[in-house]
Motif scaffolding. Structure first.
Motif, PDB file in Angstrom:
ATOM      1  N   LEU A 243       0.842  -1.190   0.000  1.00 20.30           N
ATOM      2  CA  LEU A 243       0.000   0.000   0.000  1.00 20.30           C
ATOM      3  C   LEU A 243       0.877   1.239   0.000  1.00 20.30           C
ATOM      4  CD1 LEU A 243      -2.676  -0.984   2.684  1.00 20.30           C
ATOM      5  CD2 LEU A 243      -2.915  -1.112   0.195  1.00 20.30           C
ATOM      6  N   ASP A 244       0.510   2.208  -0.831  1.00 22.96           N
ATOM      7  CA  ASP A 244       1.214   3.484  -0.893  1.00 22.96           C
ATOM      8  C   ASP A 244       0.720   4.370   0.241  1.00 22.96           C
ATOM      9  OD1 ASP A 244       2.199   6.062  -1.559  1.00 22.96           O
ATOM     10  OD2 ASP A 244       2.307   5.496  -3.675  1.00 22.96           O
ATOM     11  N   ALA A 245       1.640   4.806   1.096  1.00 27.97           N
ATOM     12  CA  ALA A 245       1.266   5.584   2.274  1.00 27.97           C
ATOM     13  C   ALA A 245       0.937   7.031   1.968  1.00 27.97           C
ATOM     14  CB  ALA A 245       2.395   5.543   3.304  1.00 27.97           C
ATOM     15  N   ARG A 246       1.215   7.482   0.744  1.00 28.06           N
ATOM     16  CA  ARG A 246       1.139   8.914   0.478  1.00 28.06           C
ATOM     17  C   ARG A 246      -0.264   9.485   0.534  1.00 28.06           C
ATOM     18  NH1 ARG A 246       4.763   8.997  -4.914  1.00 28.06           N
ATOM     19  NH2 ARG A 246       3.597   7.042  -5.161  1.00 28.06           N
ATOM     20  N   ASP A 247      -1.298   8.669   0.307  1.00 25.40           N
ATOM     21  CA  ASP A 247      -2.654   9.228   0.348  1.00 25.40           C
ATOM     22  C   ASP A 247      -3.276   9.174   1.741  1.00 25.40           C
ATOM     23  OD1 ASP A 247      -3.262   6.578   0.681  1.00 25.40           O
ATOM     24  OD2 ASP A 247      -4.368   6.351  -1.203  1.00 25.40           O
ATOM     25  N   GLY A 248      -2.567   8.624   2.723  1.00 22.53           N
ATOM     26  CA  GLY A 248      -3.035   8.646   4.102  1.00 22.53           C
ATOM     27  C   GLY A 248      -4.212   7.740   4.399  1.00 22.53           C
ATOM     28  N   THR A 249      -4.469   6.748   3.544  1.00 23.62           N
ATOM     29  CA  THR A 249      -5.625   5.878   3.754  1.00 23.62           C
ATOM     30  C   THR A 249      -5.234   4.439   4.037  1.00 23.62           C
ATOM     31  OG1 THR A 249      -5.858   5.343   1.388  1.00 23.62           O
ATOM     32  CG2 THR A 249      -6.989   7.326   2.195  1.00 23.62           C
ATOM     33  N   ALA A 250      -3.973   4.198   4.398  1.00 30.63           N
ATOM     34  CA  ALA A 250      -3.517   2.820   4.592  1.00 30.63           C
ATOM     35  C   ALA A 250      -4.356   2.091   5.639  1.00 30.63           C
ATOM     36  CB  ALA A 250      -2.046   2.805   4.991  1.00 30.63           C
TER      37      ALA A 250
END
Length: 349
Positions: free
Chosen positions: A206-213
């Protein structure tokens, strides 16, 4: 003379020549081959954020106290991931079966310096295993840090484990969780590291950059949340997201070296309402539940055995092997362009 890496002030590194110490009774001289740079602990000294620079750790109170007794600049020979060759053994211990003889490759902690003299006792059990690439042995201590966090997570077969941070420690933790029977969700903000996480055993990234992990992990687990999360990046925001990701009464292992105030960590939210268990993993001790069976030596030896058995590939994390003379540039890269490197290893002539 021996070349030594010295941090002279925040973000200033130089390579100095130090006299090589004389060999005394009970000691062994080692010539360094490789020395790995820790992108976590060492950079806190490089950046000036390490608490030991401003306060003193009182071992009796187990607290930092406000006085000037801590270490200060210049900081010489910092580092804890060394491999070298024994070049001299004190006459009084030569032939002792517990002392590595001249020519033996050993691993240990003696900092970024070309030569070191250590008590032989510190090298008992520290011979590089036969057939193991010596550069892989620089991970003995780093691997122990990751393994300690995994032991603290108390993983059970079939559980979902979220690992926040896929730098060197996070990737090692990801692989160790997989070997422990967990299903791994790896979280990071760097696409290249997420790809590496898949290679090291992650089932989902999961990419953490969107803050929805945290929300995405709940969707992956039918709303339940991860059974346990390991936060190993040292980011307070990542720690907060790890707390958001776990199930009711789930466990979060905080294994990063957090610096400064906890901006982004809100303990009145999911932590409070889901009764999350938050515990610390730190290499100064093993989890209390296993303290009767495990110690730091067993952590080190277990990790190196896994590497020797090709069940984990620490050498595959080395992205840069750099002559010690270029150490200032190596620290600058890790500080300013951390996404360009994973493990940086210094070599000595």
């Amino acid at each position: 003379m021996s070349q030594t890496v010295q941090i002279t002030s925040p973000r200033q590194v130089e390579v100095i020549d130090e006299p090589t110490p004389d060999l005394s009774a009970g000691q062994v001289r080692i010539r360094t081959t490789y020395s790995g740079i820790s992108a976590g602990t060492e950079l806190t000294a490089y950046r000036g954020s390490n608490p030991y620079l401003n306060r003193t750790w009182d071992p009796h109170l187990r607290m930092f106290v406000e006085d000037s007794g801590g270490f200060g600049y210049p900081v010489a020979g910092l580092g804890y991931s060394e491999v070298g060759q024994v070049v001299e053994v004190a006459p009084d211990i030569a032939g002792d079966p517990g002392v590595p003889p001249v020519g033996t490759h050993v691993w240990g902690i003696w900092g970024h310096r070309g030569e070191a003299v250590l008590p032989a006792e510190k090298l008992r059990g520290c011979t590089v295993p036969p057939g193991l690439d010596p550069i892989a042995a620089t991970f003995a201590r780093v691997g122990a840090v990751a393994l300690n966090a995994v032991l603290a997570a108390d993983i059970h077969l079939g559980e979902t484990v979220a690992v926040f941070g896929q730098g060197v420690l996070g990737l090692l933790a990801t692989r160790l969780v997989r070997l422990s029977g967990g299903t791994v969700v790896a979280v990071d903000a760097v696409p290249g590291r997420l790809q590496k996480a898949l290679e090291y055993g992650a089932d989902t990234v999961l990419d953490a950059r969107d803050g929805t992990a945290g929300q995405q992990i709940r969707k992956l687990t039918d709303g339940r949340g991860a059974d346990v999360a390991i936060e190993i990046s040292g980011s307070y925001r990542a720690l907060h997201e790890a707390i958001r990701s776990v199930a009711v009464s789930g466990r979060v292992v905080a294994a990063g070296f957090y610096q400064g105030d906890g901006a982004g960590l809100r303990l009145g939210d999911e932590f409070h309402h889901n009764r999350v268990e938050l515990i610390c993993s730190q290499i100064g001790g093993v989890p209390p539940a296993v303290a009767g069976r495990w110690d730091q030596s067993r952590l080190n030896q277990t990790f190196l055995r896994l590497a020797s058995d090709h069940r984990i590939d620490p050498a595959g994390l080395v992205t840069h092997v750099i002559p010690v003379q270029e150490a200032p540039a190596a620290y600058h890269m890790l500080d300013r362009n951390p996404y360009d490197a994973l493990q940086v290893v210094l070599t000595f002539p």
